[in-house]
Enzyme design. Structure first.
Site, PDB file in Angstrom:
ATOM      1  N   ASP A 171      -5.034 -14.355 -22.695  1.00  0.00           N
ATOM      2  CA  ASP A 171      -5.474 -15.749 -22.681  1.00  0.00           C
ATOM      3  C   ASP A 171      -5.634 -16.302 -24.086  1.00  0.00           C
ATOM      4  O   ASP A 171      -5.399 -17.479 -24.316  1.00  0.00           O
ATOM      5  CB  ASP A 171      -6.799 -15.878 -21.912  1.00  0.00           C
ATOM      6  CG  ASP A 171      -6.538 -15.979 -20.430  1.00  0.00           C
ATOM      7  OD1 ASP A 171      -5.676 -16.787 -20.043  1.00  0.00           O
ATOM      8  OD2 ASP A 171      -7.170 -15.231 -19.661  1.00  0.00           O
TER       9      ASP A 171
ATOM     10  N   HIS B  31       0.823  -1.210   0.000  1.00  0.00           N
ATOM     11  CA  HIS B  31       0.000   0.000   0.000  1.00  0.00           C
ATOM     12  C   HIS B  31       0.856   1.258   0.000  1.00  0.00           C
ATOM     13  O   HIS B  31       0.504   2.260  -0.621  1.00  0.00           O
ATOM     14  CB  HIS B  31      -0.941  -0.008   1.198  1.00  0.00           C
ATOM     15  CG  HIS B  31      -2.041  -0.990   1.035  1.00  0.00           C
ATOM     16  ND1 HIS B  31      -2.807  -1.039  -0.100  1.00  0.00           N
ATOM     17  CD2 HIS B  31      -2.495  -1.965   1.837  1.00  0.00           C
ATOM     18  CE1 HIS B  31      -3.688  -2.012   0.019  1.00  0.00           C
ATOM     19  NE2 HIS B  31      -3.519  -2.596   1.181  1.00  0.00           N
TER      20      HIS B  31
ATOM     21  N   CYS C 163      -8.466  -5.750 -24.604  1.00  0.00           N
ATOM     22  CA  CYS C 163      -8.038  -5.383 -23.250  1.00  0.00           C
ATOM     23  C   CYS C 163      -6.858  -6.216 -22.757  1.00  0.00           C
ATOM     24  O   CYS C 163      -6.468  -6.109 -21.604  1.00  0.00           O
ATOM     25  CB  CYS C 163      -9.203  -5.463 -22.265  1.00  0.00           C
ATOM     26  SG  CYS C 163      -9.829  -7.136 -22.040  1.00  0.00           S
TER      27      CYS C 163
ATOM     28  N   GLU D 211     -11.474 -14.776 -25.547  1.00  0.00           N
ATOM     29  CA  GLU D 211     -10.127 -15.183 -25.147  1.00  0.00           C
ATOM     30  C   GLU D 211      -9.914 -16.690 -25.248  1.00  0.00           C
ATOM     31  O   GLU D 211      -8.868 -17.199 -24.872  1.00  0.00           O
ATOM     32  CB  GLU D 211      -9.816 -14.677 -23.733  1.00  0.00           C
ATOM     33  CG  GLU D 211     -10.872 -15.005 -22.694  1.00  0.00           C
ATOM     34  CD  GLU D 211     -10.583 -14.381 -21.319  1.00  0.00           C
ATOM     35  OE1 GLU D 211      -9.494 -13.837 -21.113  1.00  0.00           O
ATOM     36  OE2 GLU D 211     -11.470 -14.467 -20.447  1.00  0.00           O
TER      37      GLU D 211
HETATM   38  C1  PEP Z   1      -6.740 -11.359 -21.089  1.00  0.00           C
HETATM   39  O1  PEP Z   1      -6.835 -12.581 -20.945  1.00  0.00           O
HETATM   40  O2  PEP Z   1      -6.236 -10.834 -22.100  1.00  0.00           O
HETATM   41  C2  PEP Z   1      -7.217 -10.435 -20.050  1.00  0.00           C
HETATM   42  C3  PEP Z   1      -7.240  -9.146 -20.254  1.00  0.00           C
HETATM   43  O3  PEP Z   1      -7.618 -10.943 -18.873  1.00  0.00           O
HETATM   44  P1  PEP Z   1      -6.657 -11.526 -17.745  1.00  0.00           P
HETATM   45  O4  PEP Z   1      -5.246 -11.061 -18.049  1.00  0.00           O
HETATM   46  O5  PEP Z   1      -7.181 -10.969 -16.474  1.00  0.00           O
HETATM   47  O6  PEP Z   1      -6.842 -12.995 -17.865  1.00  0.00           O
HETATM   48 MG    MG Z   2      -8.116 -13.464 -19.545  1.00  0.00          MG
END
Ligand code: PEP
Ligand code: MG
Length: 611
Positions: free
Chosen positions: A468, A202, A515, A444
Site C-alpha cells: 500500500d 480447498h 510485511c 503504509e
Molecule cells: C501491505 O499493504 O503491504 C500489506 C502487507 O497489506 P495488504 O497487502 O494486506 O494490504
Molecule cells: Mg496494506
C-alpha cells in the site's frame, strides 16, 4: 493450449490447467466418478404434503451432517488442521440463506425439496459472483458441494468413499470435495487432476499440505483420460500429458529428479538459521490469510506469523463472524505457533475487499475511502467483536495486534480507547487475556511515514506495508493493470520513506519489520536488509529464497551497497544495481534457482490470495 502428438499409433495429449501443488508424477490414471446429481424433477407439492417434504429435506440434511462428521473423524493426522473445511460445510448447512431459505421455499412456494435447494444455491451463487476476490468467489464451490451431498441423499444414493486403491494411482476427477480430499490415502494416491477448481480451492490447499502434486481447472480431462492411461503431471507448470511418448517420459523423469533435489535443498534450508555470512541473524516470518496455512509456513521455516490477514471470515458472504468463531480461529493459530509470535492484523476491509454483509461496501474511490482502521472506527461494534476475540486468544500464545492503514496519531489514540473499553468488558466477564499485549501499526500511508517519529512513541512496533505504501506514495492503484508498469518498489521515494521509518523506529527504540511483497523478493529484500531491517514477513513459499539470500551476503557489505543505492536517482538504476549484486552472489554453493523470483521485472503485490 492443448496439443496432440502421435506415439506408435497412440496419441499423446498435452493439457494445460492451473498448477496448484508443485511436483512431478508419472503414473497410472484412476478415474473417480464425482459426476453431479441431475435434478430430473421439479414439481409442485400439495398443501397437505409440504410439511412432509420439508421433513424429507431435513432428513437428507441430517444425513449429510453425519457423513461429514464421519469424514472428519477419519481424517489423517497430517491434514487434521484442515478439518475446519469440513466445519465450514457443517456451518453452511446451518446458514439461514441455505437452510431456512430452502425450507421456506418448500413451505411457501410448495415446490419439491431438490428444486427448493437448487433455488437457494442459485441465489447464493449469484451473490458470490459479485465478489471481486478470487478466493472468496471460489468459496461458492463449498456451497455447491454441500448441496450436491444433500441431493445425493435425497436421491437415495449411497455416500461413496471410494478413494482407496490397491495400486499407486493419479486420481482424475471432475471435482474433489473437501470430504474426498480429506479421505485421500497418500500411500496410494500420487496426486490428482480435476476438470474444475481454482488456485485457492480447498482441494488445492490440501494437496499442498499433503505435498502431492495437483493440477486443477483442466476442463475436460475426465473425458480425455481412460482408467489405466499413463499420465505425466507437472504440478508446477500445470501441464498434464496423457499417454506420453518415451522421450517425454525420460525428460520428465529427469525433471522429477531435479525437483526432488530442489525440494531437499529447500527442506535443508528451512532448518538452517537465517544468518548472514558475517553472523547477523534475521527473523523471517510468514504472511498468512487462513489458519490452514500455518503448518506449511512452519515447515518452510517461518519463525512466526508476521501478518495474519483477517478479512476471510468477513468476506465469505455468510453472516458476520461471531466473537467465538474468531476466537477459536485465532486461538488455534496462537497455540500451533506458541511460543513463536503471531501478529494478528485487525480488519482491513474496503479497498479491494468488500463484505456483502456490511454497509459502506462499494465506494467510488475505495482505496481512499472507508477502508481498514477507518471502517473499524466507524463501526465500533464490529471492531470490538474482533478485538475481544484477539485479546481472548492472547491467553493461548504469543499474540500481538496490529492496526492497518494508520494515517496519523488520532487513529491510534481512538483505537486504544476502544481497546481499553474491550479490556474492561473482558475484565467484567472474568475472561483471561494478556493485558500487556503488544500493539503495532502498519506503516503504509505516506502521512504515517511523515509522522513516524510521533507514532513510534505510542506503539510497540511498526510493520511497513510496502504494497500500500507504494500505491499511496506513487498514486498507482495496486490492482489497476493500466498503471501496473508504474508500480515501482525500487522508486527512490519508496526507499527514502522506508529509511525514514526505520530511523524513527530505531530512535524510539521500537521494532520495525516489513510485511509487504518487497520482503519476499530477494532483490528488494537485499535493499531492506542493507537499510537495517532485521525482521521480514512474507508469503510462506518465499522464505527459503530469502533465507538463501541472507546466508550468502555479508550484512556489512549490504549496508555499504545500499548506501550507494540510496544515491541512485531512478527506479531502473536501483533495480539494475541490486540485480547485478544478487547475480554475483554465490548462493547456496552456486545454486541460483532459489532466487529465481528476483528476475521478475516488477514486484506488484497480487492484491489477494491466489496470486
Ligand atoms: C501491505 O499493504 O503491504 C500489506 C502487507 O497489506 P495488504 O497487502 O494486506 O494490504
Ligand atoms: Mg496494506
Amino acid at each position: 493450449m492443448n496439443e496432440v502428438t502421435e506415439k506408435q499409433g497412440e496419441m499423446t495429449t498435452r493439457l494445460k490447467g492451473i498448477a496448484v501443488s508443485p511436483g512431478i508424477i508419472i503414473g497410472k490414471a484412476r478415474l473417480v466418478d464425482r459426476s453431479r446429481v441431475k435434478i430430473l424433477y421439479q414439481y409442485l407439492i400439495s398443501e397437505e404434503s409440504v410439511s412432509k417434504e420439508a421433513e424429507r429435506f431435513k432428513r437428507a440434511l441430517e444425513a449429510a451432517k453425519e457423513q461429514i462428521i464421519a469424514y472428519k473423524n477419519r481424517m489423517p493426522d497430517q491434514i487434521k488442521q484442515h478439518s475446519f473445511i469440513l466445519d465450514t460445510h457443517l456451518m453452511i448447512m446451518e446458514d439461514t440463506m441455505f437452510l431456512n431459505a430452502t425450507i421456506d421455499a418448500i413451505l411457501n412456494e410448495k415446490i419439491n425439496a431438490e428444486w427448493a435447494l437448487m433455488k437457494s444455491v442459485q441465489h447464493i451463487r449469484q451473490l458470490f459472483s459479485q465478489i471481486d476476490d478470487e478466493y472468496l468467489r471460489e468459496r461458492v464451490a463449498d456451497v455447491e458441494q454441500v448441496a450436491e451431498r444433500i441431493l445425493r441423499n435425497l436421491a437415495g444414493r449411497k455416500d461413496e468413499n471410494t478413494l482407496h486403491f490397491s495400486d499407486r494411482v493419479i486420481i482424475v476427477a471432475h471435482e474433489l470435495s473437501p470430504a474426498d480430499t480429506s479421505a485421500i490415502d497418500i500411500g496410494k494416491v500420487m496426486g490428482f487432476i480435476t476438470d474444475v477448481g481454482g488456485r485457492t480451492s480447498h482441494a488445492a490447499i490440501i494437496a499442498q499440505s499433503l505435498k502431492i502434486p495437483a493440477v486443477v481447472g483442466l476442463e475436460t480431462v475426465t473425458n480425455r483420460v481412460q482408467d489405466g492411461n499413463l499420465l505425466i503431471v507437472d504440478g508446477a507448470s500445470g501441464e498434464v500429458f496423457i499417454n506420453p511418448e518415451d522421450d517425454l517420459i525420460i525428460e520428465y523423469q529427469e525433471k522429477q529428479l531435479q525437483h526432488e533435489q530442489y525440494e531437499s535443498r529447500i527442506i535443508r534450508l528451512s532448518h538452517l538459521p537465517a544468518e548472514s555470512l558475517d553472523g547477523q541473524l534475521i527473523e523471517l516470518r510468514a504472511n498468512i490469510e487462513f489458519l490452514e496455512e500455518v503448518t506449511a509456513a512452519k515447515d518452510l521455516g517461518a519463525e512466526g506469523i508476521g501478518l495474519y490477514r483477517t478479512e476471510y471470515h468477513y468476506l465469505r458472504g455468510l453472516a458476520l463472524p461471531t466473537e467465538n468463531e474468531l476466537f477459536e480461529d485465532y486461538k488455534q493459530v496462537a497455540e500451533i505457533l506458541s511460543p513463536a509470535p503471531v501478529v494478528i492484523r485487525t480488519l482491513d476491509l474496503g479497498g479491494d475487499r468488500f463484505s456483502p454483509d456490511l454497509a459502506h461496501a462499494k465506494q467510488a474511490n475505495p482505496a481512499l475511502g472507508l477502508r481498514a482502521i477507518r471502517f473499524c472506527l466507524k463501526e465500533p461494534e464490529v471492531f470490538k467483536t474482533q478485538l475481544k476475540a484477539i485479546l481472548r486468544a492472547s491467553a493461548f500464545g504469543n499474540v500481538q495486534m496490529m492496526f492497518p492503514m494508520i494515517s496519523g496519531l488520532t487513529e491510534i489514540l481512538d483505537t486504544k480507547e476502544i481497546l481499553g473499553e474491550v479490556m474492561a468488558d473482558l475484565d467484567r466477564a472474568g475472561m483471561a487475556y494478556n493485558r500487556n499485549i503488544e500493539t503495532g501499526v502498519m506503516i503504509e500511508v505516506p502521512s504515517a511515514v511523515a509522522v513516524a517519529d510521533i507514532l513510534a512513541k505510542h506503539v510497540d512496533f511498526f510493520s511497513i506495508g510496502t504494497n500500500d505504501l507504494i500505491q499511496y506514495a506513487l498514486a498507482i492503484d495496486r490492482i489497476n493493470e493500466h498503471v501496473a508498469f508504474m508500480y515501482q518498489p525500487f522508486h527512490p521515494a519508496i526507499l527514502r520513506m522506508i529509511r525514514q521509518v526505520i530511523k524513527a523506529a530505531k530512535d524510539a527504540g521500537i521494532r520495525v519489520s516489513v510485511c509487504g511483497e518487497m520482503a519476499g523478493d530477494p532483490l528488494s529484500a537485499f535493499i531492506l536488509l542493507g537499510l537495517g531491517i532485521t525482521n521480514l514477513s512474507m508469503a510462506p513459499w518465499s522464505i527459503p529464497m530469502v533465507k538463501n539470500l541472507i546466508r550468502s551476503i555479508s550484512m556489512k557489505e549490504a549496508r555499504t551497497d545500499v548506501r550507494r543505492i540510496m544515491q541512485l536517482d531512478t527506479a531502473t538504476k536501483v533495480r539494475n544495481f541490486a540485480y547485478a549484486k544478487i547475480e554475483s552472489l554465490n548462493q547456496d554453493g552456486g545454486e541460483k534457482d532459489l532466487s529465481v523470483r528476483s528476475r521478475r521485472e516488477n514486484l506488484r503485490p497480487l492484491a489477494r490470495k491466489g496470486r
